[in-house]
Design a protein around this motif. Structure first.
Motif, mmCIF file in Angstrom:
data_model
loop_
_atom_site.group_PDB
_atom_site.id
_atom_site.type_symbol
_atom_site.label_atom_id
_atom_site.label_comp_id
_atom_site.label_asym_id
_atom_site.label_seq_id
_atom_site.Cartn_x
_atom_site.Cartn_y
_atom_site.Cartn_z
ATOM 1 N N VAL A 1 2.979 -10.526 4.483
ATOM 2 C CA VAL A 1 3.206 -9.327 5.042
ATOM 3 C C VAL A 1 3.986 -9.326 6.473
ATOM 4 O O VAL A 1 4.270 -8.525 7.085
ATOM 5 C CB VAL A 1 1.758 -8.707 5.397
ATOM 6 N N GLY A 2 3.789 -10.479 7.286
ATOM 7 C CA GLY A 2 4.610 -10.872 8.205
ATOM 8 C C GLY A 2 3.811 -10.191 9.695
ATOM 9 O O GLY A 2 2.921 -9.936 9.598
ATOM 10 N N THR A 3 4.613 -10.128 10.705
ATOM 11 C CA THR A 3 4.295 -9.628 11.876
ATOM 12 C C THR A 3 3.810 -7.901 11.842
ATOM 13 O O THR A 3 4.526 -7.460 11.297
ATOM 14 C CB THR A 3 5.287 -9.586 12.900
ATOM 15 N N LEU A 4 2.564 -7.767 12.249
ATOM 16 C CA LEU A 4 2.081 -6.300 12.129
ATOM 17 C C LEU A 4 2.640 -5.757 13.587
ATOM 18 O O LEU A 4 2.781 -6.453 14.657
ATOM 19 C CB LEU A 4 0.614 -6.335 12.028
ATOM 20 N N PRO A 5 2.621 -4.381 13.707
ATOM 21 C CA PRO A 5 2.906 -3.489 14.896
ATOM 22 C C PRO A 5 1.799 -3.830 16.013
ATOM 23 O O PRO A 5 0.667 -4.401 15.546
ATOM 24 C CB PRO A 5 2.795 -2.071 14.532
ATOM 25 N N ALA A 6 1.998 -3.807 17.102
ATOM 26 C CA ALA A 6 1.108 -4.139 18.340
ATOM 27 C C ALA A 6 -0.191 -3.436 18.156
ATOM 28 O O ALA A 6 -0.368 -2.248 17.746
ATOM 29 C CB ALA A 6 1.796 -3.702 19.635
ATOM 30 N N GLY A 7 -1.196 -4.195 18.300
ATOM 31 C CA GLY A 7 -2.397 -3.698 18.397
ATOM 32 C C GLY A 7 -3.499 -3.838 17.219
ATOM 33 O O GLY A 7 -4.454 -4.298 17.094
ATOM 34 N N TRP A 8 -2.770 -3.841 15.981
ATOM 35 C CA TRP A 8 -3.477 -4.088 14.822
ATOM 36 C C TRP A 8 -3.654 -5.715 14.342
ATOM 37 O O TRP A 8 -2.486 -6.381 14.301
ATOM 38 C CB TRP A 8 -2.585 -3.473 13.705
ATOM 39 N N GLY A 9 -4.731 -6.039 14.388
ATOM 40 C CA GLY A 9 -4.996 -7.431 13.899
ATOM 41 C C GLY A 9 -4.917 -7.704 12.429
ATOM 42 O O GLY A 9 -4.995 -8.713 12.029
ATOM 43 N N TYR A 10 -5.078 -6.471 11.618
ATOM 44 C CA TYR A 10 -4.979 -6.928 10.187
ATOM 45 C C TYR A 10 -4.295 -5.559 9.523
ATOM 46 O O TYR A 10 -4.609 -4.456 10.435
ATOM 47 C CB TYR A 10 -6.297 -7.159 9.644
ATOM 48 N N TYR A 11 -3.937 -5.507 8.408
ATOM 49 C CA TYR A 11 -3.721 -4.268 7.628
ATOM 50 C C TYR A 11 -4.827 -3.683 6.728
ATOM 51 O O TYR A 11 -5.311 -4.736 6.122
ATOM 52 C CB TYR A 11 -2.379 -4.592 6.944
ATOM 53 N N THR A 12 -4.764 -2.589 6.528
ATOM 54 C CA THR A 12 -5.795 -2.221 5.366
ATOM 55 C C THR A 12 -4.963 -1.857 4.264
ATOM 56 O O THR A 12 -5.623 -1.858 3.198
ATOM 57 C CB THR A 12 -6.211 -0.662 5.922
ATOM 58 N N MET A 13 -3.786 -1.607 4.162
ATOM 59 C CA MET A 13 -2.969 -1.435 3.078
ATOM 60 C C MET A 13 -1.744 -2.280 3.057
ATOM 61 O O MET A 13 -1.149 -1.891 4.106
ATOM 62 C CB MET A 13 -2.809 -0.078 2.504
ATOM 63 N N TRP A 14 -0.923 -2.569 1.905
ATOM 64 C CA TRP A 14 0.194 -3.337 2.045
ATOM 65 C C TRP A 14 1.113 -2.866 1.054
ATOM 66 O O TRP A 14 0.870 -3.108 -0.062
ATOM 67 C CB TRP A 14 0.004 -4.910 2.165
ATOM 68 N N GLN A 15 2.294 -2.195 1.113
ATOM 69 C CA GLN A 15 3.274 -1.956 0.308
ATOM 70 C C GLN A 15 4.249 -3.014 0.111
ATOM 71 O O GLN A 15 4.859 -3.092 0.959
ATOM 72 C CB GLN A 15 3.798 -0.413 0.685
ATOM 73 N N TYR A 16 4.007 -3.641 -1.074
ATOM 74 C CA TYR A 16 4.657 -4.973 -0.989
ATOM 75 C C TYR A 16 6.008 -4.818 -2.000
ATOM 76 O O TYR A 16 6.605 -5.877 -1.971
ATOM 77 C CB TYR A 16 3.926 -6.086 -1.748
ATOM 78 N N THR A 17 6.012 -3.811 -2.775
ATOM 79 C CA THR A 17 7.193 -3.672 -3.487
ATOM 80 C C THR A 17 7.480 -2.043 -3.849
ATOM 81 O O THR A 17 6.597 -1.347 -3.625
ATOM 82 C CB THR A 17 7.231 -4.365 -4.765
ATOM 83 N N SER A 18 8.773 -1.777 -3.814
ATOM 84 C CA SER A 18 9.179 -0.282 -4.019
ATOM 85 C C SER A 18 9.719 -0.178 -5.284
ATOM 86 O O SER A 18 10.226 0.821 -5.804
ATOM 87 C CB SER A 18 10.374 0.075 -2.996
ATOM 88 N N SER A 19 9.616 -1.106 -6.160
ATOM 89 C CA SER A 19 9.631 -1.047 -7.751
ATOM 90 C C SER A 19 8.928 -1.576 -8.642
ATOM 91 O O SER A 19 8.905 -2.695 -9.285
ATOM 92 C CB SER A 19 11.341 -1.952 -7.900
ATOM 93 N N GLY A 20 7.735 -0.978 -8.835
ATOM 94 C CA GLY A 20 6.681 -1.530 -9.423
ATOM 95 C C GLY A 20 6.847 -1.284 -10.929
ATOM 96 O O GLY A 20 7.885 -0.976 -11.507
ATOM 97 N N PRO A 21 6.298 -2.437 -11.608
ATOM 98 C CA PRO A 21 6.471 -2.691 -13.169
ATOM 99 C C PRO A 21 6.010 -1.356 -13.917
ATOM 100 O O PRO A 21 6.604 -1.582 -14.962
ATOM 101 C CB PRO A 21 5.469 -4.074 -13.613
ATOM 102 N N THR A 22 5.377 -0.554 -13.600
ATOM 103 C CA THR A 22 5.153 0.827 -14.262
ATOM 104 C C THR A 22 5.673 2.031 -13.830
ATOM 105 O O THR A 22 6.559 2.511 -14.054
ATOM 106 C CB THR A 22 3.420 0.916 -14.566
ATOM 107 N N VAL A 23 5.144 2.462 -12.699
ATOM 108 C CA VAL A 23 5.757 3.513 -11.974
ATOM 109 C C VAL A 23 5.125 3.343 -10.285
ATOM 110 O O VAL A 23 4.025 2.944 -10.174
ATOM 111 C CB VAL A 23 5.122 4.894 -12.608
ATOM 112 N N GLY A 24 5.886 4.083 -9.537
ATOM 113 C CA GLY A 24 5.521 3.965 -8.265
ATOM 114 C C GLY A 24 5.777 2.958 -7.317
ATOM 115 O O GLY A 24 5.975 1.709 -7.865
ATOM 116 N N ASP A 25 5.515 2.882 -6.127
ATOM 117 C CA ASP A 25 5.496 1.683 -5.216
ATOM 118 C C ASP A 25 4.020 1.131 -5.303
ATOM 119 O O ASP A 25 3.050 1.814 -5.324
ATOM 120 C CB ASP A 25 5.682 2.170 -3.714
ATOM 121 N N HIS A 26 3.968 -0.132 -5.270
ATOM 122 C CA HIS A 26 2.846 -1.007 -5.622
ATOM 123 C C HIS A 26 2.022 -1.691 -4.333
ATOM 124 O O HIS A 26 3.111 -1.901 -3.444
ATOM 125 C CB HIS A 26 2.791 -1.996 -6.752
ATOM 126 N N ASN A 27 0.752 -1.555 -4.103
ATOM 127 C CA ASN A 27 0.286 -1.681 -2.785
ATOM 128 C C ASN A 27 -0.969 -2.646 -3.140
ATOM 129 O O ASN A 27 -1.629 -2.480 -4.116
ATOM 130 C CB ASN A 27 -0.164 -0.567 -2.117
#
Length: 281
Positions: free
Chosen positions: A240-266
């Motif tokens: 996920v790499g460096t997060l924006p300032a202030g956030w110590g963790y992410y709640t969701m991570w969109q890791y690809t924009s070309s999912g195997p079935t449909v939509g972006d996967h998270n």
């Protein structure tokens, strides 16, 4: 290179022509192919056609899930969809392990997702926890006006245990200037205007979807929303790499924009009970 204008040999003429053409060729290479048509003009998409990650893909590249994805804790798979996905085969996604979804509801104060009913109700009907997102256009109307438009057109929240809080999709502008013509302070003020109005209308703090590089450029890496608004980070890489300032963790991570079935996967950062907890507030 000095070019003689008289008594030029064929080889010299060729070198002179190359010298004239080289700057043009380099200029073409400096402009992404996606931003040109065959005549060299920039292609601007139609208003309303933007979707979550559109700007991220154009800026950072459109990634498939990398091999060896660095997921250290339990994650719960989700997708995000918009009208460009059309009618979604929700049962197929459910059977593949997708348990939550976000559906684009609105953009600006001028567009409503034409596939909203099938996508929002369909995800719910197969058992998913689902929510909606708004594609922000800070150069068209105020944050409060867009929050109202969002809530009035599918972006509300209910405490039924199956509805996630609305998400503000704030990223690269597909229609013009990267930061929508705003200063960093002006962008922060616009986002705050949206978030405050959404909280007033729904009682929930909206999720913020963004990419660290855009956030840094356009807000000055502002950290003032981290204590209240869950972070949905976009990064198409093995980590996920460096997060924006202030956030110590992410709640969701969109890791690809070309999912195997449909939509972006998270990935949701936690097991299914954490998705339920966000829905319940």
């Amino acid at each position: 290179m000095r070019v003689h204008r008289s008594g030029t040999s064929p080889a010299g003429a060729a070198l002179a022509a190359l010298a004239l053409l080289l700057p043009l060729a380099l200029g073409a290479l400096a402009t992404p192919a996606a931003a040109q048509d065959p005549g060299g003009a920039r292609q601007t998409p139609a208003r309303g056609s933007a979707y979550m990650g559109m700007g991220v893909a154009a800026h950072d590249g459109r990634g498939a899930e990398p091999a060896g994805l660095a997921v250290q804790a339990v994650q719960t798979e989700g997708v995000d969809v918009s009208s460009h996905n059309g009618n979604v085969a929700w049962s197929t996604l459910w059977n593949s392990g997708v348990k939550w979804a976000y559906v684009k509801a609105t953009e600006g104060t001028y567009y409503k997702n034409t596939s909203f009913t099938q996508q929002y109700n369909g995800s719910y009907n197969v058992g998913m926890i689902r929510g909606t997102y708004h594609f922000a256009t800070p150069d068209t109307t105020s944050g409060a006006a867009q929050a109202d438009y969002f809530v009035n057109n599918g972006g509300g929240w209910s405490g039924d245990g199956r509805t996630l809080p609305g998400a503000l999709d704030i990223e690269w502008n597909p229609y013009g200037a990267t930061c929508y013509g705003k200063t960093q302070a002006g962008m922060v003020a616009w986002i705050k205007d949206f978030l405050d109005r959404y909280k007033y209308r729904t009682g929930r703090d909206a999720v913020i979807y963004t990419a660290t590089s855009w956030w840094t450029q356009c807000t000055g890496n502002y950290g003032g929303f981290a204590s209240t608004n869950p972070l949905w980070i976009a990064r198409y890489a093995a980590e996920v790499g460096t997060l924006p300032a202030g956030w110590g963790y992410y709640t969701m991570w969109q890791y690809t924009s070309s999912g195997p079935t449909v939509g972006d996967h998270n990935h949701f950062n936690g097991d299914y009970s954490r998705v339920q907890a966000l829905a319940n507030g």
